[in-house]
Design an enzyme around this catalytic site. Structure first.
Site, PDB file in Angstrom:
ATOM      1  N   HIS A  57      -6.263 -15.397   4.704  1.00 43.06           N
ATOM      2  CA  HIS A  57      -6.554 -15.405   3.257  1.00 43.06           C
ATOM      3  C   HIS A  57      -5.614 -16.349   2.491  1.00 43.06           C
ATOM      4  O   HIS A  57      -5.015 -17.226   3.093  1.00 43.06           O
ATOM      5  CB  HIS A  57      -6.535 -13.972   2.699  1.00 43.06           C
ATOM      6  CG  HIS A  57      -7.359 -13.025   3.535  1.00 43.06           C
ATOM      7  ND1 HIS A  57      -8.728 -12.919   3.427  1.00 43.06           N
ATOM      8  CD2 HIS A  57      -7.001 -12.176   4.545  1.00 43.06           C
ATOM      9  CE1 HIS A  57      -9.174 -12.043   4.321  1.00 43.06           C
ATOM     10  NE2 HIS A  57      -8.156 -11.570   5.007  1.00 43.06           N
ATOM     11  N   GLU A 100      -3.008  -8.451   0.653  1.00 44.52           N
ATOM     12  CA  GLU A 100      -2.962  -8.843   2.062  1.00 44.52           C
ATOM     13  C   GLU A 100      -2.465 -10.275   2.234  1.00 44.52           C
ATOM     14  O   GLU A 100      -1.664 -10.567   3.126  1.00 44.52           O
ATOM     15  CB  GLU A 100      -4.349  -8.695   2.709  1.00 44.52           C
ATOM     16  CG  GLU A 100      -4.289  -8.914   4.213  1.00 44.52           C
ATOM     17  CD  GLU A 100      -5.649  -9.135   4.874  1.00 44.52           C
ATOM     18  OE1 GLU A 100      -6.669  -8.706   4.318  1.00 44.52           O
ATOM     19  OE2 GLU A 100      -5.665  -9.763   5.954  1.00 44.52           O
ATOM     20  N   HIS A 144      -3.214 -10.989   9.987  1.00 41.21           N
ATOM     21  CA  HIS A 144      -3.896 -10.266   8.907  1.00 41.21           C
ATOM     22  C   HIS A 144      -3.321  -8.854   8.778  1.00 41.21           C
ATOM     23  O   HIS A 144      -2.571  -8.395   9.637  1.00 41.21           O
ATOM     24  CB  HIS A 144      -5.398 -10.130   9.227  1.00 41.21           C
ATOM     25  CG  HIS A 144      -6.161 -11.415   9.053  1.00 41.21           C
ATOM     26  ND1 HIS A 144      -7.070 -11.625   8.050  1.00 41.21           N
ATOM     27  CD2 HIS A 144      -6.121 -12.571   9.779  1.00 41.21           C
ATOM     28  CE1 HIS A 144      -7.573 -12.853   8.148  1.00 41.21           C
ATOM     29  NE2 HIS A 144      -7.016 -13.445   9.202  1.00 41.21           N
ATOM     30  N   GLU A 166      -4.268  -7.747  13.539  1.00 43.84           N
ATOM     31  CA  GLU A 166      -4.305  -6.860  12.377  1.00 43.84           C
ATOM     32  C   GLU A 166      -3.048  -6.012  12.470  1.00 43.84           C
ATOM     33  O   GLU A 166      -2.973  -5.066  13.262  1.00 43.84           O
ATOM     34  CB  GLU A 166      -5.563  -5.975  12.398  1.00 43.84           C
ATOM     35  CG  GLU A 166      -6.889  -6.723  12.275  1.00 43.84           C
ATOM     36  CD  GLU A 166      -7.227  -7.146  10.838  1.00 43.84           C
ATOM     37  OE1 GLU A 166      -6.362  -7.003   9.944  1.00 43.84           O
ATOM     38  OE2 GLU A 166      -8.360  -7.633  10.628  1.00 43.84           O
TER      39      GLU A 166
HETATM   40 ZN   LIG Z   1      -7.734 -10.220   6.553  1.00 40.18          ZN
END
Ligand SMILES: [Zn+2]
Length: 467
Positions: A33, A48, A101, A181
């Site tokens: 992102h 995030e 992420h 993640e």
């Molecule tokens: Zn993400």
């Protein structure tokens, strides 16, 4: 000063624990992102994109301190499309790609770490992978597993495992790629961890540790080979080496290469000092030892434990005259092996006697020792033919001689190959290996005893034996 001392101690530990450490990696780290795209929003207000960037920068710093080259897709709060991230990565000629992420879930109780990779066994019709990526699955999976293990180990997050998923950055590239993640911003406990600088540092250390265990692809010619998983595992364990970025999986295995591999797993050249290893090195041989790889303490230990010969030089002659050599030869090898090998040479042979084995040969020591121990015999014309292909029958018999100290035998029911009748000199060995699922036939009903063993077949056999 203090820091420097720690670094040195740390490097020393790494050197022992990870013999591959010496290999510097080129790594692309992708902070997920950014800019107009904030990603998930945390229960504690964290965005995030900010968490991802901070952890990515930390990972970069750690890896750079350890001598690796790191390239970031972004270093600030800017928007980059997924396409541009992959396009940029493909231009870097890097060893691996890690996208970082943080997760979110509608159920606030869901927490933990997971790592996504593209799995060619579960292709998504709507989201096809790049051609390169579908052959890279074993590498991406290996990378994903090490990063996950190290991440949960360092950060203490819950282990949610690996996830096969066709996400864009993990499926469209051209190098092993994963998407990490780290934790769930939608979960209070995880979000609190992501809020803490020290916790993010732990996550970054975990990711960096996992990345660092990765052995970069060298065998580009084996990527979509059926034996690639075994080849990677043996490479990761320093059992096989490539040359010029190739492994040549379909090439016939030579007699010298086979014995070198046997020595690597059974340590029959028990007086393996660094000088001796030096002599066995042949840079043009794909299976040859990398002399720059130090023997770690672990390896030294296992040498002592697994050394089947378990003897020093003074005992060699004694062993030759009374153990596996004579028994093995009497039982199975004399009749038919002698059509190919010289059975009169069962007593100690000076390998200098072989016309075609010079002391310069990269595997001279190994072959000499294999002959001394009775694992192989010369041909009647006083050759040992180190560079010639070895047949599947010969591999079976020699492997059995070296390994099968307990003289296990095959049960009658397995004697079913059309081309391996019971009275053949190699039948017992072949059927035993079949029973143990170490070496299967080329079809259900045939073994192909006279066929040359390929390097891929050996890799799979050794992989099954060891792991
Ligand atoms: Zn993400």
């Amino acid at each position: 000063m203090e820091k420097c001392k720690h670094t040195i101690i740390f490097l020393m530990i790494l050197f022992v624990v990870f013999p591959n450490y010496a290999q510097a990696l080129k790594v692309v780290i992708d902070a997920g992102h950014g800019g107009k795209d904030p990603g998930a929003l945390g229960v504690n207000g964290l965005k995030e994109k900010d968490v991802n960037l901070d952890i990515s920068l930390k990972v970069r710093n750690i890896l750079e301190e350890r001598g690796h080259e790191v390239i970031l897709t972004r270093e600030s709060d800017i928007y980059i499309s997924l396409q541009d991230r992959v396009k940029f990565t493909n231009q870097q000629n890097a060893d691996l790609f890690v996208s970082i992420h943080a997760n979110a879930h509608h159920d606030p109780s869901v927490k933990g770490s997971l790592v996504i990779y593209y799995n060619n066994q579960y292709p998504d019709e709507d989201y096809p992978a790049s051609k390169a990526m579908s052959t890279l699955t074993p590498y991406s999976r290996t990378l994903a597993q090490s990063v996950l293990n190290e991440l949960i180990g360092e950060a203490g997050t819950k282990d949610l495992g690996l996830m096969s998923k066709a996400v864009y950055v993990a499926r469209m590239g051209s190098i092993p790629s994963i998407l990490v993640e780290t934790a769930f911003l939608s979960n209070e406990e995880d979000a609190a961890k992501l809020f803490e600088e020290s916790e993010r540092q732990k996550m970054a250390i975990g990711i960096a540790n996992g990345v660092e265990t990765f052995v970069p692809i060298t065998f580009w010619d084996a990527l979509d080979h059926w034996a690639i998983t075994s080849i990677i595992r043996l490479q990761d364990n320093d059992l096989i080496y490539g040359y010029n970025n190739s492994y040549e999986p379909n090439r016939s295995l030579t007699r010298a290469e086979f014995l070198a591999m046997m020595d690597r797993i059974f340590y029959f050249t028990s007086d393996k000092s660094p000088e001796n290893e030096q002599e066995t090195h042949e840079p043009l041989d794909n299976l040859s030892d990398d002399q720059n790889t130090p023997i770690s303490e672990e390896e030294t230990e296992s040498t002592q434990e697994n050394d089947l010969s378990d003897q020093d030089n003074r005992n060699h002659e004694q062993n030759n005259s009374n153990t596996d050599l004579n028994e093995t030869n009497e039982k199975e090898s004399t009749s038919v092996l002698s059509s190919k090998f010289d059975s009169n040479k069962q007593t100690k042979i000076e390998t200098n006697d072989f016309k075609d084995l010079s002391t310069d040969h990269w595997a001279f020591e190994i072959i000499q020792e294999a002959v001394n121990k009775g694992y192989i015999l010369g041909y009647p014309d006083e050759t040992i033919r180190p560079n010639e292909p070895i047949s599947r029958a010969e591999v079976s018999v020699i492997f059995n001689r070296i390994w099968n100290e307990n003289e296990m035998t095959a049960t009658e029911e397995t004697f079913s190959y059309e081309d391996v009748s019971e009275e053949k000199w190699y039948a017992e060995s072949i059927y035993l290996l079949k029973e143990l699922s170490l070496l299967n036939g080329i079809t259900e009903s045939t073994f192909g005893p006279e066929r040359n063993m390929t390097r891929a077949e050996l890799a799979v056999m050794v992989d099954r034996f060891l792991y």
